[in-house]
Design a protein around this motif. Structure first.
Motif, PDB file in Angstrom:
ATOM      1  N   GLY A   1       0.813  -1.206   0.000  1.00  0.00           N
ATOM      2  CA  GLY A   1       0.000   0.000   0.000  1.00  0.00           C
ATOM      3  C   GLY A   1       0.850   1.260   0.000  1.00  0.00           C
ATOM      4  O   GLY A   1       0.509   2.254  -0.643  1.00  0.00           O
ATOM      5  N   ILE A   2       1.958   1.229   0.725  1.00  0.00           N
ATOM      6  CA  ILE A   2       2.866   2.380   0.739  1.00  0.00           C
ATOM      7  C   ILE A   2       3.472   2.587  -0.638  1.00  0.00           C
ATOM      8  O   ILE A   2       3.568   3.722  -1.122  1.00  0.00           O
ATOM      9  CB  ILE A   2       3.956   2.185   1.815  1.00  0.00           C
ATOM     10  N   PHE A   3       3.878   1.505  -1.282  1.00  0.00           N
ATOM     11  CA  PHE A   3       4.427   1.620  -2.639  1.00  0.00           C
ATOM     12  C   PHE A   3       3.376   2.183  -3.589  1.00  0.00           C
ATOM     13  O   PHE A   3       3.684   2.990  -4.461  1.00  0.00           O
ATOM     14  CB  PHE A   3       4.924   0.270  -3.151  1.00  0.00           C
ATOM     15  N   GLY A   4       2.137   1.757  -3.433  1.00  0.00           N
ATOM     16  CA  GLY A   4       1.059   2.249  -4.290  1.00  0.00           C
ATOM     17  C   GLY A   4       0.835   3.735  -4.147  1.00  0.00           C
ATOM     18  O   GLY A   4       0.657   4.451  -5.136  1.00  0.00           O
ATOM     19  N   ILE A   5       0.847   4.238  -2.919  1.00  0.00           N
ATOM     20  CA  ILE A   5       0.622   5.676  -2.745  1.00  0.00           C
ATOM     21  C   ILE A   5       1.815   6.478  -3.243  1.00  0.00           C
ATOM     22  O   ILE A   5       1.660   7.580  -3.774  1.00  0.00           O
ATOM     23  CB  ILE A   5       0.248   6.038  -1.291  1.00  0.00           C
ATOM     24  N   ILE A   6       3.018   5.938  -3.146  1.00  0.00           N
ATOM     25  CA  ILE A   6       4.187   6.635  -3.689  1.00  0.00           C
ATOM     26  C   ILE A   6       4.074   6.731  -5.206  1.00  0.00           C
ATOM     27  O   ILE A   6       4.323   7.788  -5.796  1.00  0.00           O
ATOM     28  CB  ILE A   6       5.486   5.917  -3.254  1.00  0.00           C
ATOM     29  N   VAL A   7       3.687   5.640  -5.849  1.00  0.00           N
ATOM     30  CA  VAL A   7       3.509   5.660  -7.313  1.00  0.00           C
ATOM     31  C   VAL A   7       2.399   6.637  -7.684  1.00  0.00           C
ATOM     32  O   VAL A   7       2.517   7.409  -8.641  1.00  0.00           O
ATOM     33  CB  VAL A   7       3.210   4.242  -7.843  1.00  0.00           C
ATOM     34  N   GLY A   8       1.296   6.653  -6.914  1.00  0.00           N
ATOM     35  CA  GLY A   8       0.205   7.578  -7.189  1.00  0.00           C
ATOM     36  C   GLY A   8       0.622   9.033  -7.048  1.00  0.00           C
ATOM     37  O   GLY A   8       0.230   9.889  -7.847  1.00  0.00           O
ATOM     38  N   ILE A   9       1.431   9.339  -6.050  1.00  0.00           N
ATOM     39  CA  ILE A   9       1.913  10.709  -5.877  1.00  0.00           C
ATOM     40  C   ILE A   9       2.834  11.104  -7.020  1.00  0.00           C
ATOM     41  O   ILE A   9       2.744  12.223  -7.546  1.00  0.00           O
ATOM     42  CB  ILE A   9       2.608  10.864  -4.501  1.00  0.00           C
ATOM     43  N   ILE A  10       3.692  10.194  -7.447  1.00  0.00           N
ATOM     44  CA  ILE A  10       4.577  10.487  -8.580  1.00  0.00           C
ATOM     45  C   ILE A  10       3.750  10.717  -9.844  1.00  0.00           C
ATOM     46  O   ILE A  10       4.019  11.647 -10.609  1.00  0.00           O
ATOM     47  CB  ILE A  10       5.603   9.349  -8.775  1.00  0.00           C
ATOM     48  N   GLN A  11       2.731   9.892 -10.069  1.00  0.00           N
ATOM     49  CA  GLN A  11       1.874  10.074 -11.244  1.00  0.00           C
ATOM     50  C   GLN A  11       1.128  11.400 -11.196  1.00  0.00           C
ATOM     51  O   GLN A  11       0.961  12.065 -12.214  1.00  0.00           O
ATOM     52  CB  GLN A  11       0.852   8.934 -11.349  1.00  0.00           C
ATOM     53  N   SER A  12       0.667  11.792 -10.027  1.00  0.00           N
ATOM     54  CA  SER A  12      -0.158  12.993  -9.930  1.00  0.00           C
ATOM     55  C   SER A  12       0.652  14.283  -9.897  1.00  0.00           C
ATOM     56  O   SER A  12       0.071  15.359 -10.019  1.00  0.00           O
ATOM     57  CB  SER A  12      -1.055  12.918  -8.700  1.00  0.00           C
ATOM     58  N   ASN A  13       1.968  14.201  -9.737  1.00  0.00           N
ATOM     59  CA  ASN A  13       2.779  15.419  -9.676  1.00  0.00           C
ATOM     60  C   ASN A  13       2.687  16.236 -10.960  1.00  0.00           C
ATOM     61  O   ASN A  13       2.739  17.460 -10.916  1.00  0.00           O
ATOM     62  CB  ASN A  13       4.240  15.089  -9.377  1.00  0.00           C
ATOM     63  N   ALA A  14       2.588  15.593 -12.091  1.00  0.00           N
ATOM     64  CA  ALA A  14       2.534  16.304 -13.369  1.00  0.00           C
ATOM     65  C   ALA A  14       1.117  16.720 -13.754  1.00  0.00           C
ATOM     66  O   ALA A  14       0.932  17.342 -14.789  1.00  0.00           O
ATOM     67  CB  ALA A  14       3.127  15.422 -14.470  1.00  0.00           C
ATOM     68  N   CYS A  15       0.142  16.396 -12.945  1.00  0.00           N
ATOM     69  CA  CYS A  15      -1.260  16.662 -13.297  1.00  0.00           C
ATOM     70  C   CYS A  15      -1.694  18.011 -12.742  1.00  0.00           C
ATOM     71  O   CYS A  15      -2.009  18.136 -11.562  1.00  0.00           O
ATOM     72  CB  CYS A  15      -2.151  15.565 -12.727  1.00  0.00           C
ATOM     73  N   THR A  16      -1.707  18.993 -13.600  1.00  0.00           N
ATOM     74  CA  THR A  16      -2.145  20.328 -13.208  1.00  0.00           C
ATOM     75  C   THR A  16      -3.130  20.832 -14.242  1.00  0.00           C
ATOM     76  O   THR A  16      -2.795  20.927 -15.423  1.00  0.00           O
ATOM     77  CB  THR A  16      -0.949  21.292 -13.108  1.00  0.00           C
ATOM     78  N   PHE A  17      -4.326  21.149 -13.800  1.00  0.00           N
ATOM     79  CA  PHE A  17      -5.320  21.695 -14.722  1.00  0.00           C
ATOM     80  C   PHE A  17      -4.956  23.144 -15.060  1.00  0.00           C
ATOM     81  O   PHE A  17      -4.666  23.926 -14.154  1.00  0.00           O
ATOM     82  CB  PHE A  17      -6.721  21.660 -14.103  1.00  0.00           C
ATOM     83  N   PRO A  18      -4.963  23.493 -16.345  1.00  0.00           N
ATOM     84  CA  PRO A  18      -4.720  24.899 -16.698  1.00  0.00           C
ATOM     85  C   PRO A  18      -5.851  25.765 -16.138  1.00  0.00           C
ATOM     86  O   PRO A  18      -7.021  25.398 -16.212  1.00  0.00           O
ATOM     87  CB  PRO A  18      -4.751  24.899 -18.233  1.00  0.00           C
ATOM     88  N   THR A  19      -5.491  26.909 -15.579  1.00  0.00           N
ATOM     89  CA  THR A  19      -6.510  27.793 -15.008  1.00  0.00           C
ATOM     90  C   THR A  19      -6.693  29.066 -15.821  1.00  0.00           C
ATOM     91  O   THR A  19      -7.477  29.924 -15.449  1.00  0.00           O
ATOM     92  CB  THR A  19      -6.153  28.165 -13.569  1.00  0.00           C
ATOM     93  N   PHE A  20      -5.950  29.203 -16.907  1.00  0.00           N
ATOM     94  CA  PHE A  20      -6.082  30.411 -17.733  1.00  0.00           C
ATOM     95  C   PHE A  20      -5.857  30.048 -19.179  1.00  0.00           C
ATOM     96  O   PHE A  20      -5.254  29.028 -19.494  1.00  0.00           O
ATOM     97  CB  PHE A  20      -5.091  31.478 -17.278  1.00  0.00           C
ATOM     98  N   ALA A  21      -6.326  30.895 -20.061  1.00  0.00           N
ATOM     99  CA  ALA A  21      -6.191  30.657 -21.496  1.00  0.00           C
ATOM    100  C   ALA A  21      -4.779  30.985 -21.940  1.00  0.00           C
ATOM    101  O   ALA A  21      -4.112  31.835 -21.364  1.00  0.00           O
ATOM    102  CB  ALA A  21      -7.188  31.520 -22.262  1.00  0.00           C
TER     103      ALA A  21
END
Length: 193
Positions: free
Chosen positions: A169-189
């Protein structure tokens, strides 16, 4: 009976059309839901496996009731990992500052879909990993309770195996955090050129 035939151009569209026309915010929210939901299912499954064996073995050896609750706590940790990931992903979902009415107004649609797909995959990774972790911790905790009822010297030895199962489970959350680091929704045009 005659079979139904479709002559419309929309009948031949498959899952690729569904996946590419779904909102990226929908994918992001499904990632949060799968991450948290599957983690809770994994924890519940592990607690069920451990708890049923613990109650049954405690009939033979009542001394094991309190110290084998550690196994239940290890199972519950998988739900906490899912909750942590849901909070991280939920904080990354940002609404745009202004909404464009036309597709050519400079919005970075690829950025939206990149963030949505990334958050979906991060949540799914954490959720599936925590199901595996919850079940493996539950099986190890079940064995720990039964073995401890037979021989008290086996408790620590099997508890170490349970700790290794919890590390999934710890390995899974580390992988999830690494995957989500690049996920940023653009907030402006993007700037029009």
């Amino acid at each position: 009976m005659s079979s139904l035939t479709c002559t419309s151009e929309y009948c031949n569209q498959g899952w690729s059309e569904v996946l590419t026309h779904m909102s990226p915010y929908g994918f992001a929210n499904f990632g949060v839901a799968f991450g948290l939901g599957l983690s809770v299912i994994g924890a519940a499954w592990g607690i069920w496996l451990t708890g049923s064996s613990l109650v049954g073995a405690a009939v033979k050896a009542p001394r094991i009731k309190s110290k084998n609750l550690v196994s239940v706590i290890f199972c519950e940790a998988t739900a906490i990992y899912g909750l942590i990931m849901a909070i991280i992903l939920g904080n990354k979902i940002k609404e745009p500052e202004s909404v464009g009415y036309y597709l050519d107004e400079g919005w970075d649609y690829n950025g939206y879909y990149y963030a949505g797909y990334g958050m979906f995959s991060a949540g799914l990774s954490v959720g599936l990993t925590n199901i595996a972790s919850g079940v493996s911790v539950g099986l190890a905790g079940s064995s720990c309770a039964i073995a401890d009822a037979q021989d008290a010297s086996l408790f620590v030895k099997i508890l170490i195996v349970e700790i290794f199962a919890s590390a999934l489970g710890i390995f899974g959350i580390i992988v999830g955090i690494i995957q989500s680091n690049a996920c940023t929704f653009p907030t402006f045009a993007l700037s029009q050129e």
